[in-house]
Design a protein around this motif. Sequence first.
Motif, PDB file in Angstrom:
ATOM      1  N   VAL A 113       3.058  -7.518  13.490  1.00  0.00           N
ATOM      2  CA  VAL A 113       2.416  -6.209  13.538  1.00  0.00           C
ATOM      3  C   VAL A 113       3.507  -5.158  13.693  1.00  0.00           C
ATOM      4  CG1 VAL A 113       0.762  -4.714  14.702  1.00  0.00           C
ATOM      5  CG2 VAL A 113       0.316  -7.175  14.551  1.00  0.00           C
ATOM      6  N   TYR A 114       3.742  -4.426  12.623  1.00  0.00           N
ATOM      7  CA  TYR A 114       4.781  -3.402  12.622  1.00  0.00           C
ATOM      8  C   TYR A 114       4.240  -2.082  13.162  1.00  0.00           C
ATOM      9  CZ  TYR A 114       7.634  -6.387   9.587  1.00  0.00           C
ATOM     10  OH  TYR A 114       8.371  -7.421   9.071  1.00  0.00           O
ATOM     11  N   SER A 115       5.151  -1.276  13.691  1.00  0.00           N
ATOM     12  CA  SER A 115       4.828   0.094  14.056  1.00  0.00           C
ATOM     13  C   SER A 115       5.402   0.974  12.957  1.00  0.00           C
ATOM     14  CB  SER A 115       5.435   0.464  15.413  1.00  0.00           C
ATOM     15  OG  SER A 115       5.152   1.812  15.739  1.00  0.00           O
ATOM     16  N   MET A 116       4.523   1.588  12.183  1.00  0.00           N
ATOM     17  CA  MET A 116       4.928   2.381  11.017  1.00  0.00           C
ATOM     18  C   MET A 116       4.807   3.869  11.329  1.00  0.00           C
ATOM     19  SD  MET A 116       5.521  -0.070   8.737  1.00  0.00           S
ATOM     20  CE  MET A 116       5.299   0.532   7.059  1.00  0.00           C
ATOM     21  N   GLU A 117       5.636   4.653  10.681  1.00  0.00           N
ATOM     22  CA  GLU A 117       5.590   6.109  10.871  1.00  0.00           C
ATOM     23  C   GLU A 117       4.781   6.742   9.745  1.00  0.00           C
ATOM     24  OE1 GLU A 117       8.665   9.911  11.090  1.00  0.00           O
ATOM     25  OE2 GLU A 117       9.310   7.945  11.845  1.00  0.00           O
ATOM     26  N   ASP A 118       3.881   7.663  10.115  1.00  0.00           N
ATOM     27  CA  ASP A 118       3.065   8.322   9.096  1.00  0.00           C
ATOM     28  C   ASP A 118       3.691   9.662   8.690  1.00  0.00           C
ATOM     29  OD1 ASP A 118       2.375  10.249  11.018  1.00  0.00           O
ATOM     30  OD2 ASP A 118       0.550   9.194  11.593  1.00  0.00           O
ATOM     31  N   SER A 119       3.009  10.369   7.808  1.00  0.00           N
ATOM     32  CA  SER A 119       3.564  11.604   7.246  1.00  0.00           C
ATOM     33  C   SER A 119       3.630  12.741   8.262  1.00  0.00           C
ATOM     34  CB  SER A 119       2.711  12.047   6.046  1.00  0.00           C
ATOM     35  OG  SER A 119       1.360  12.251   6.446  1.00  0.00           O
ATOM     36  N   THR A 120       2.948  12.586   9.387  1.00  0.00           N
ATOM     37  CA  THR A 120       2.975  13.632  10.413  1.00  0.00           C
ATOM     38  C   THR A 120       4.014  13.356  11.488  1.00  0.00           C
ATOM     39  OG1 THR A 120       1.315  12.581  11.832  1.00  0.00           O
ATOM     40  CG2 THR A 120       0.506  13.978  10.037  1.00  0.00           C
ATOM     41  N   GLY A 121       4.714  12.232  11.383  1.00  0.00           N
ATOM     42  CA  GLY A 121       5.688  11.861  12.398  1.00  0.00           C
ATOM     43  C   GLY A 121       5.123  10.956  13.468  1.00  0.00           C
ATOM     44  N   GLY A 122       3.823  10.686  13.410  1.00  0.00           N
ATOM     45  CA  GLY A 122       3.208   9.761  14.351  1.00  0.00           C
ATOM     46  C   GLY A 122       3.398   8.325  13.895  1.00  0.00           C
ATOM     47  N   THR A 123       2.864   7.395  14.645  1.00  0.00           N
ATOM     48  CA  THR A 123       2.990   5.989  14.299  1.00  0.00           C
ATOM     49  C   THR A 123       1.617   5.332  14.231  1.00  0.00           C
ATOM     50  OG1 THR A 123       3.269   5.327  16.612  1.00  0.00           O
ATOM     51  CG2 THR A 123       5.272   5.818  15.357  1.00  0.00           C
ATOM     52  N   TYR A 124       1.546   4.225  13.520  1.00  0.00           N
ATOM     53  CA  TYR A 124       0.323   3.445  13.442  1.00  0.00           C
ATOM     54  C   TYR A 124       0.700   1.976  13.282  1.00  0.00           C
ATOM     55  CZ  TYR A 124       1.273   3.381   8.406  1.00  0.00           C
ATOM     56  OH  TYR A 124       1.863   3.211   7.177  1.00  0.00           O
ATOM     57  N   PRO A 125      -0.140   1.061  13.762  1.00  0.00           N
ATOM     58  CA  PRO A 125       0.155  -0.363  13.635  1.00  0.00           C
ATOM     59  C   PRO A 125      -0.228  -0.890  12.256  1.00  0.00           C
ATOM     60  CG  PRO A 125      -1.876  -0.063  14.860  1.00  0.00           C
ATOM     61  CD  PRO A 125      -1.339   1.319  14.576  1.00  0.00           C
ATOM     62  N   PRO A 274       1.004  -8.405  -4.895  1.00  0.00           N
ATOM     63  CA  PRO A 274       0.505  -9.001  -3.644  1.00  0.00           C
ATOM     64  C   PRO A 274      -1.015  -9.032  -3.599  1.00  0.00           C
ATOM     65  CG  PRO A 274       1.314  -6.767  -3.258  1.00  0.00           C
ATOM     66  CD  PRO A 274       1.696  -7.129  -4.670  1.00  0.00           C
ATOM     67  N   ARG A 275      -1.558 -10.033  -2.943  1.00  0.00           N
ATOM     68  CA  ARG A 275      -3.000 -10.154  -2.803  1.00  0.00           C
ATOM     69  C   ARG A 275      -3.478  -9.739  -1.414  1.00  0.00           C
ATOM     70  NH1 ARG A 275      -5.704 -15.289  -5.933  1.00  0.00           N
ATOM     71  NH2 ARG A 275      -5.261 -14.598  -8.057  1.00  0.00           N
ATOM     72  N   VAL A 276      -2.719  -8.899  -0.762  1.00  0.00           N
ATOM     73  CA  VAL A 276      -3.151  -8.293   0.496  1.00  0.00           C
ATOM     74  C   VAL A 276      -3.320  -6.802   0.242  1.00  0.00           C
ATOM     75  CG1 VAL A 276      -2.573  -7.785   2.896  1.00  0.00           C
ATOM     76  CG2 VAL A 276      -2.019 -10.026   1.925  1.00  0.00           C
ATOM     77  N   TYR A 277      -4.512  -6.298   0.515  1.00  0.00           N
ATOM     78  CA  TYR A 277      -4.845  -4.891   0.295  1.00  0.00           C
ATOM     79  C   TYR A 277      -4.989  -4.190   1.638  1.00  0.00           C
ATOM     80  CZ  TYR A 277      -5.954  -6.404  -4.448  1.00  0.00           C
ATOM     81  OH  TYR A 277      -5.877  -6.924  -5.710  1.00  0.00           O
ATOM     82  N   TYR A 278      -4.534  -2.946   1.686  1.00  0.00           N
ATOM     83  CA  TYR A 278      -4.633  -2.149   2.902  1.00  0.00           C
ATOM     84  C   TYR A 278      -5.526  -0.937   2.659  1.00  0.00           C
ATOM     85  CZ  TYR A 278      -0.724  -4.779   4.907  1.00  0.00           C
ATOM     86  OH  TYR A 278       0.087  -5.773   5.400  1.00  0.00           O
ATOM     87  N   ILE A 279      -6.423  -0.695   3.609  1.00  0.00           N
ATOM     88  CA  ILE A 279      -7.207   0.534   3.613  1.00  0.00           C
ATOM     89  C   ILE A 279      -6.572   1.451   4.643  1.00  0.00           C
ATOM     90  CG2 ILE A 279      -9.442   1.554   4.151  1.00  0.00           C
ATOM     91  CD1 ILE A 279     -10.729  -1.008   3.107  1.00  0.00           C
ATOM     92  N   ARG A 280      -6.132   2.586   4.190  1.00  0.00           N
ATOM     93  CA  ARG A 280      -5.329   3.472   5.025  1.00  0.00           C
ATOM     94  C   ARG A 280      -6.183   4.425   5.839  1.00  0.00           C
ATOM     95  NH1 ARG A 280      -1.974   5.805   0.080  1.00  0.00           N
ATOM     96  NH2 ARG A 280      -4.108   5.816  -0.703  1.00  0.00           N
ATOM     97  N   GLY A 281      -5.618   4.830   6.962  1.00  0.00           N
ATOM     98  CA  GLY A 281      -6.181   5.934   7.710  1.00  0.00           C
ATOM     99  C   GLY A 281      -5.479   7.203   7.274  1.00  0.00           C
ATOM    100  N   HIS A 282      -5.409   8.200   8.123  1.00  0.00           N
ATOM    101  CA  HIS A 282      -4.787   9.457   7.754  1.00  0.00           C
ATOM    102  C   HIS A 282      -3.269   9.376   7.835  1.00  0.00           C
ATOM    103  CE1 HIS A 282      -8.700  11.357   7.668  1.00  0.00           C
ATOM    104  NE2 HIS A 282      -8.948  10.843   8.847  1.00  0.00           N
ATOM    105  N   GLY A 283      -2.615   9.839   6.779  1.00  0.00           N
ATOM    106  CA  GLY A 283      -1.179   9.957   6.799  1.00  0.00           C
ATOM    107  C   GLY A 283      -0.412   8.691   6.527  1.00  0.00           C
ATOM    108  N   GLN A 284      -1.081   7.620   6.139  1.00  0.00           N
ATOM    109  CA  GLN A 284      -0.390   6.360   5.901  1.00  0.00           C
ATOM    110  C   GLN A 284      -0.118   6.189   4.413  1.00  0.00           C
ATOM    111  OE1 GLN A 284      -3.186   3.624   7.532  1.00  0.00           O
ATOM    112  NE2 GLN A 284      -2.950   4.359   9.613  1.00  0.00           N
ATOM    113  N   ASP A 285       1.147   5.982   4.054  1.00  0.00           N
ATOM    114  CA  ASP A 285       1.453   5.855   2.641  1.00  0.00           C
ATOM    115  C   ASP A 285       1.966   4.463   2.266  1.00  0.00           C
ATOM    116  OD1 ASP A 285       4.053   5.833   3.618  1.00  0.00           O
ATOM    117  OD2 ASP A 285       4.460   7.899   3.002  1.00  0.00           O
ATOM    118  N   LEU A 286       2.399   3.662   3.246  1.00  0.00           N
ATOM    119  CA  LEU A 286       2.858   2.296   3.024  1.00  0.00           C
ATOM    120  C   LEU A 286       3.968   2.187   1.978  1.00  0.00           C
ATOM    121  CD1 LEU A 286      -0.398   0.138   3.120  1.00  0.00           C
ATOM    122  CD2 LEU A 286       1.062   0.899   4.971  1.00  0.00           C
TER     123      LEU A 286
END
Length: 287
Positions: A113-125, A274-286
């Motif tokens: 479980v990575y901690s990723m940074e979103d476009s606002t500078g926040g993080t999400y798992p 890849p056969r893993v799909y992600y549904i994003r929240g706000h600001g997540q670009d992956l």
Amino acid sequence: MSNKADEPVEAGDNRVRKTGAGVAGKGHTLSRRNLLATLGIAAAGGSAIALGFLNDDAEATTGQGGTNGKKGKGPEHAWCMVIDLRSCDGCKACTIACQQRHKLPEEQTWIKVYSMEDSTGGTYPMPRPCMMCENPPCLSVCPVSATFRTDEGLVLVDPNTCVGSRACMAACPYEARYFNWNEPKPVTMMPFPPTPQMPVPQQKGTVGKCVLCADRLPYGELPACVTGCPMGVMYVGDLITDVAVNGLGDVKVLSEFLKENDAVRFKEELGTNPRVYYIRGHGQDLS
């Protein structure tokens, strides 16, 4: 969520209904043990769902060729995973469930479980299992062909063939493979030797990875990470029957679920499919 694996379905109208649009599953709680019966694993033995929703539009939505595009007889399933980041709180229950089931040491996390940074500078798992790529770069580099891909889309490692060259680890752009440096934990009550579908215990000097609990799927059972997630973040899906389900019994029409929520795939620009799909929240670009 109940811990009773054999808990009966909800009283009353307890079967998932077939509708003109596909599967209606939001208001239904199914037995966790039998959830994959909704994916048609039991050869439609008494299933209340008419499967096979995938049409040309759905195929275009999933972006998958090959298996879905075949005419005539082919694989019954094309496994995938959907991870809904909107509900993930980073608790790592998926990681723990996977480690417990596969008797992994604490430092080996097949689902990181990575901690990723979103476009606002926040993080999400962001949980990252094996991506089960359709074009896996790990496959062709193995000098002994220990890595292989099943006709249902699972990328596995034969622990009895692997010589630990670690070429696959270098080739994987998702860092989803792990070398077994030490002797495995003692494992009791394992009547069968390790297999690619259930590589327990791991063998020193070999490479291990997420297997999507391949030994469970033929019996209609969900992967440990899916049942272990208390938030229902992780779904196991089938690109052929066009159905996805999580550990809380939420059943989705896969193609609609992906399209309506603008699902994306991690590093798909690399051409691994890849056969893993992600549904994003706000600001997540992956990206």
